[in-house]
Design a protein around this motif. Structure first.
Motif, mmCIF file in Angstrom:
data_model
loop_
_atom_site.group_PDB
_atom_site.id
_atom_site.type_symbol
_atom_site.label_atom_id
_atom_site.label_comp_id
_atom_site.label_asym_id
_atom_site.label_seq_id
_atom_site.Cartn_x
_atom_site.Cartn_y
_atom_site.Cartn_z
ATOM 1 N N LEU A 194 -10.814 1.954 1.782
ATOM 2 C CA LEU A 194 -10.856 1.515 3.163
ATOM 3 C C LEU A 194 -10.655 2.705 4.093
ATOM 4 O O LEU A 194 -9.833 3.586 3.823
ATOM 5 C CB LEU A 194 -9.729 0.497 3.353
ATOM 6 C CG LEU A 194 -9.732 -0.381 4.594
ATOM 7 C CD1 LEU A 194 -10.989 -1.233 4.667
ATOM 8 C CD2 LEU A 194 -8.485 -1.272 4.596
ATOM 9 N N HIS A 211 0.226 -4.482 3.246
ATOM 10 C CA HIS A 211 -1.146 -4.338 3.755
ATOM 11 C C HIS A 211 -1.797 -5.708 3.786
ATOM 12 O O HIS A 211 -2.825 -5.959 3.173
ATOM 13 C CB HIS A 211 -1.942 -3.362 2.889
ATOM 14 C CG HIS A 211 -2.980 -2.587 3.652
ATOM 15 N ND1 HIS A 211 -4.016 -3.178 4.313
ATOM 16 C CD2 HIS A 211 -3.117 -1.248 3.860
ATOM 17 C CE1 HIS A 211 -4.770 -2.232 4.882
ATOM 18 N NE2 HIS A 211 -4.232 -1.056 4.632
ATOM 19 N N HIS A 258 0.871 4.493 1.225
ATOM 20 C CA HIS A 258 0.071 5.183 2.238
ATOM 21 C C HIS A 258 0.016 6.692 1.991
ATOM 22 O O HIS A 258 1.039 7.373 2.061
ATOM 23 C CB HIS A 258 0.652 4.893 3.633
ATOM 24 C CG HIS A 258 -0.100 5.548 4.739
ATOM 25 N ND1 HIS A 258 -0.813 4.859 5.683
ATOM 26 C CD2 HIS A 258 -0.275 6.864 5.041
ATOM 27 C CE1 HIS A 258 -1.379 5.713 6.504
ATOM 28 N NE2 HIS A 258 -1.069 6.940 6.141
ATOM 29 N N TRP A 278 4.693 7.205 2.771
ATOM 30 C CA TRP A 278 5.450 5.974 2.961
ATOM 31 C C TRP A 278 4.692 4.831 2.334
ATOM 32 O O TRP A 278 3.563 5.014 1.865
ATOM 33 C CB TRP A 278 5.772 5.753 4.433
ATOM 34 C CG TRP A 278 4.618 5.620 5.385
ATOM 35 C CD1 TRP A 278 3.636 6.549 5.619
ATOM 36 C CD2 TRP A 278 4.337 4.512 6.242
ATOM 37 N NE1 TRP A 278 2.775 6.081 6.574
ATOM 38 C CE2 TRP A 278 3.173 4.836 6.977
ATOM 39 C CE3 TRP A 278 4.951 3.284 6.481
ATOM 40 C CZ2 TRP A 278 2.603 3.976 7.920
ATOM 41 C CZ3 TRP A 278 4.405 2.432 7.418
ATOM 42 C CH2 TRP A 278 3.242 2.782 8.133
ATOM 43 N N HIS A 338 0.855 -1.195 0.000
ATOM 44 C CA HIS A 338 0.000 0.000 0.000
ATOM 45 C C HIS A 338 0.886 1.239 0.000
ATOM 46 O O HIS A 338 1.897 1.277 0.699
ATOM 47 C CB HIS A 338 -0.894 -0.028 1.250
ATOM 48 C CG HIS A 338 -1.614 1.258 1.532
ATOM 49 N ND1 HIS A 338 -2.373 1.913 0.587
ATOM 50 C CD2 HIS A 338 -1.701 2.018 2.662
ATOM 51 C CE1 HIS A 338 -2.901 3.014 1.132
ATOM 52 N NE2 HIS A 338 -2.504 3.101 2.382
ATOM 53 N N HIS A 353 -7.356 6.342 9.384
ATOM 54 C CA HIS A 353 -6.765 6.568 8.056
ATOM 55 C C HIS A 353 -7.793 6.276 6.973
ATOM 56 O O HIS A 353 -8.454 5.247 7.010
ATOM 57 C CB HIS A 353 -5.547 5.647 7.888
ATOM 58 C CG HIS A 353 -4.961 5.639 6.515
ATOM 59 N ND1 HIS A 353 -4.663 6.795 5.811
ATOM 60 C CD2 HIS A 353 -4.614 4.612 5.695
ATOM 61 C CE1 HIS A 353 -4.147 6.468 4.632
ATOM 62 N NE2 HIS A 353 -4.120 5.157 4.526
ATOM 63 N N HIS A 366 -8.139 5.694 2.901
ATOM 64 C CA HIS A 366 -7.425 5.444 1.646
ATOM 65 C C HIS A 366 -8.008 6.306 0.521
ATOM 66 O O HIS A 366 -9.201 6.619 0.524
ATOM 67 C CB HIS A 366 -7.568 3.967 1.254
ATOM 68 C CG HIS A 366 -6.749 3.031 2.089
ATOM 69 N ND1 HIS A 366 -5.918 2.091 1.544
ATOM 70 C CD2 HIS A 366 -6.616 2.894 3.431
ATOM 71 C CE1 HIS A 366 -5.322 1.402 2.514
ATOM 72 N NE2 HIS A 366 -5.726 1.868 3.676
ATOM 73 N N HIS A 386 3.857 0.468 2.728
ATOM 74 C CA HIS A 386 3.955 -0.663 3.658
ATOM 75 C C HIS A 386 3.114 -1.821 3.163
ATOM 76 O O HIS A 386 2.163 -1.637 2.402
ATOM 77 C CB HIS A 386 3.554 -0.240 5.070
ATOM 78 C CG HIS A 386 2.140 0.255 5.244
ATOM 79 N ND1 HIS A 386 1.047 -0.584 5.298
ATOM 80 C CD2 HIS A 386 1.642 1.512 5.390
ATOM 81 C CE1 HIS A 386 -0.046 0.139 5.489
ATOM 82 N NE2 HIS A 386 0.272 1.418 5.537
ATOM 83 N N HIS A 413 -9.845 3.004 8.242
ATOM 84 C CA HIS A 413 -9.595 2.116 9.379
ATOM 85 C C HIS A 413 -8.687 2.763 10.398
ATOM 86 O O HIS A 413 -8.008 3.743 10.120
ATOM 87 C CB HIS A 413 -8.964 0.807 8.893
ATOM 88 C CG HIS A 413 -7.594 0.957 8.256
ATOM 89 N ND1 HIS A 413 -6.435 0.901 8.979
ATOM 90 C CD2 HIS A 413 -7.235 1.147 6.965
ATOM 91 C CE1 HIS A 413 -5.402 1.054 8.149
ATOM 92 N NE2 HIS A 413 -5.860 1.213 6.915
ATOM 93 N N HIS A 461 -5.355 2.870 12.264
ATOM 94 C CA HIS A 461 -4.022 2.428 11.845
ATOM 95 C C HIS A 461 -3.238 1.757 12.974
ATOM 96 O O HIS A 461 -2.056 1.467 12.823
ATOM 97 C CB HIS A 461 -3.230 3.587 11.232
ATOM 98 C CG HIS A 461 -2.372 3.181 10.075
ATOM 99 N ND1 HIS A 461 -1.199 2.496 10.236
ATOM 100 C CD2 HIS A 461 -2.527 3.341 8.747
ATOM 101 C CE1 HIS A 461 -0.661 2.275 9.042
ATOM 102 N NE2 HIS A 461 -1.457 2.764 8.127
HETATM 103 CU CU1 C2O Z 1 -1.161 2.835 6.045
HETATM 104 CU CU2 C2O Z 1 -4.712 0.939 5.229
HETATM 105 O O1 C2O Z 1 -2.900 1.811 5.651
#
Ligand code: C2O
Length: 553
Positions: free
Chosen positions: A513, A106, A61, A102, A59, A456, A458, A104, A515, A517
């Motif tokens: 999404l 997922h 971010h 950044w 992902h 967070h 998306h 990461h 959610h 974090h």
């Molecule tokens: Cu940094 Cu759904 O994430």
């Protein structure tokens, strides 16, 4: 604009931390993973090749992914996972965002070690809206377990208990020299290898890009004797303000300028927990790196240690989080089409009737932990991604009835009846028309414990137009809305026992999404997703899926 082509090989590597060697998943054998550096307007093409033993996705971010939702990355939301032996190329353009983001994993808890920085320099031919810094340094704050993080979450899911806390925080993957192996018979001289050194020269300005990549912990960050001038957050510029301490929830980034205005020497920078949950165990260690004046590089004097706020210092958090103002005039929608109210919090579910008490259901009083928004504990599909189901019209994968408000109004900061502790599991989306103007009140609950939740979203940046403590009151609290210069973020740290109000325009079609974090909370279901419909024009519709998009079966 330029296209940057990268290859990420997901592979196991042995990493030695806290005097022990672990086999962890990495990108290209690196922990943390490679830093990607681009300019605003550039395109990234990253081929991810999975040579590990777990399913994985990546992902990006905070990247808005305008009409390129297929490249967003959360597993079973915008794609099926990349299986061992498989690959997928993420291709997207960064538009209008400058600063620090950044990337990461997922998927499960792989992001504990599979993460890295995405630095977005000013657009070609433009400059920072502040004097050009003499140097830039990236500081990824992380969390390390003396165990495989995937095993840690699997064990928690099996038992229903809270997962083991981490064994250390890290800065760029290193716990720092407050940890040492000397008690275990290692050579003392090895210790310095565990500490990241950030250089500075007298009179120089360094732009520090700070990312909280920790799994489950909001963190304070400070440097001895140096003040920060905050200039950006989540890849948006802010009106500069000074502070001596930062607090970042997982997912958040903060860009700060520091000046080499202190006597040449060595100064610790340090991070440790901001812990707002009550009676919950947490990792209370401190990680350090060293800010070193170049002329002091050979000095053997111990670095000066900063003072960090107390673990539960919420007033310092509030003073910091309410200092953010957007630098540009903000484009906050003044009118709204959708007024939503989402509770965010934990819950407790009863255990299955025939469980084995010593093996499972080790949560409080014979229950297992859960979490929800509006009493819906989010569960992911496993046969299709939500986005694929939406675009291809596959029925039975999700429902579009995520509630606009909790099942009933209650005292969110008080004790509530058992029915509200026990959310029902569902894969419910909230449908938004293209272009609708959305307001969401995010209200922390006290079910199990009040807590600061980094929420967070998306595919979007949103304005945080107000925050406060207690129960949100629509009559009086709307007078506190900042519609002039609120900060633009992708992750809002919702105050402990309080609320935050966010606004955005649904101009990016797809499935997105939202959610907490804190990864343990998303594991327990503290998530939902928006389905943003296509608009009428071609430029208002999501692009077709890439040919190599992983499918599930
Ligand atoms: Cu940094 Cu759904 O994430």
């Amino acid at each position: 604009a330029v296209t940057h082509v990268h290859q990420f090989v997901i592979q196991e590597a042995s990493v030695k931390r806290l005097c022990k060697t672990q086999h962890v998943m990495t990108v290209n054998g690196m922990y943390p993973g490679p830093t990607l550096e681009i300019k605003n307007g550039d395109t990234l093409s990253v081929k991810v090749i999975n040579k590990g033993k777990y399913n994985v996705t990546i992902h990006w971010h905070g990247v808005r992914q305008m009409r390129t939702g297929w490249a967003d990355g959360p597993e079973f939301v915008t794609q099926c996972p990349i299986r061992p032996g498989g690959s997928y190329t993420y291709r997207f353009t960064v538009r209008g965002q400058e600063g620090t983001l950044w990337w990461h994993a997922h998927s499960s808890w792989l992001r504990a070690t599979v993460y890295g920085a995405l630095l977005i320099q000013p657009r070609e031919g433009t400059n920072f809206p502040f004097a050009k810094p003499d140097r830039q340094s990236t500081l990824l704050l992380g969390e390390w377990w003396n165990a495989n993080p995937v095993d840690v979450v699997r064990e928690a899911t099996r038992t229903g208990a809270a997962p083991n806390i981490s064994d250390a925080y890290t800065i760029n993957g290193q716990p720092g020299d407050l940890y040492n192996c000397s008690t275990q018979g290692f050579f003392f001289s090895l210790i310095k290898l565990n500490t990241v050194v950030v250089p500075i020269s007298s009179g120089e300005t360094n732009l520090l890009r700070v990312v909280n990549s920790a799994m489950n912990q909001p963190l304070f960050f400070t440097i001895a004797n140096h003040k920060f001038t905050v200039v950006g957050a989540d890849a948006s510029y802010v009106k500069p303000f000074t502070t001596s301490v930062l607090m970042l929830g997982p997912g958040q980034t903060t860009d700060v300028l520091i000046s080499g205005d202190q006597p040449a020497g060595r100064y610790y920078m340090a991070a440790r927990a901001y812990q707002s949950a009550q009676n919950a165990p947490f990792d209370n260690t401190t990680t350090t790196a060293i800010l070193e004046y170049k002329s002091a590089a050979c000095s053997s004097a111990n670095p000066i240690m900063p003072r960090l706020p107390a673990f539960n210092d919420t007033p310092t958090v509030t003073a910091f989080s309410t200092s953010f103002r957007s630098r540009e005039r903000a484009l906050v929608p003044a009118q709204i089409d959708e007024s939503l109210f989402f509770t965010v919090g934990l819950g407790l579910n009863n255990c299955p009737p025939n469980f084995n008490a010593s093996q499972q259901c080790q949560g409080p009083n014979g229950t297992r932990f859960t979490a929800s928004m509006n009493n819906v504990s989010f569960s992911l599909p496993s046969n299709f991604s939500l986005l694929q189901a939406h675009i291809q019209g596959i029925r039975g994968v999700f429902t579009s009835d995520f509630p606009a408000a909790p099942p009933r109004v209650f005292d969110y900061t008080g004790n509530v009846s058992r029915s509200l502790w026990q959310p029902a599991t569902g894969t419910k989306l909230y449908r938004l028309k293209y272009g609708s103007r959305v307001q969401v009140v995010l209200q922390d609950t006290s079910i199990v414990t009040p807590e600061n939740h980094p929420i967070h979203l998306h595919g979007y940046d949103f304005y945080i137009i107000a925050e406060g403590f207690g129960n949100y009151n629509p009559k009086t609290d709307s007078s506190k809305f900042n519609l002039v210069d609120p900060p633009l973020r992708n992750t809002a740290a919702v105050p402990v026992g309080g609320w935050a109000v966010i606004r955005f325009v649904a101009d990016n079609p797809g499935v997105w999404l939202m959610h907490c974090h804190l990864d343990v909370h998303i594991t327990w279901g503290l998530a939902m997703a928006f389905l943003v419909e296509d608009g009428v024009g071609k430029l208002e519709a999501i692009e077709p899926p890439p040919e190599d998009l992983p499918i599930c079966s």
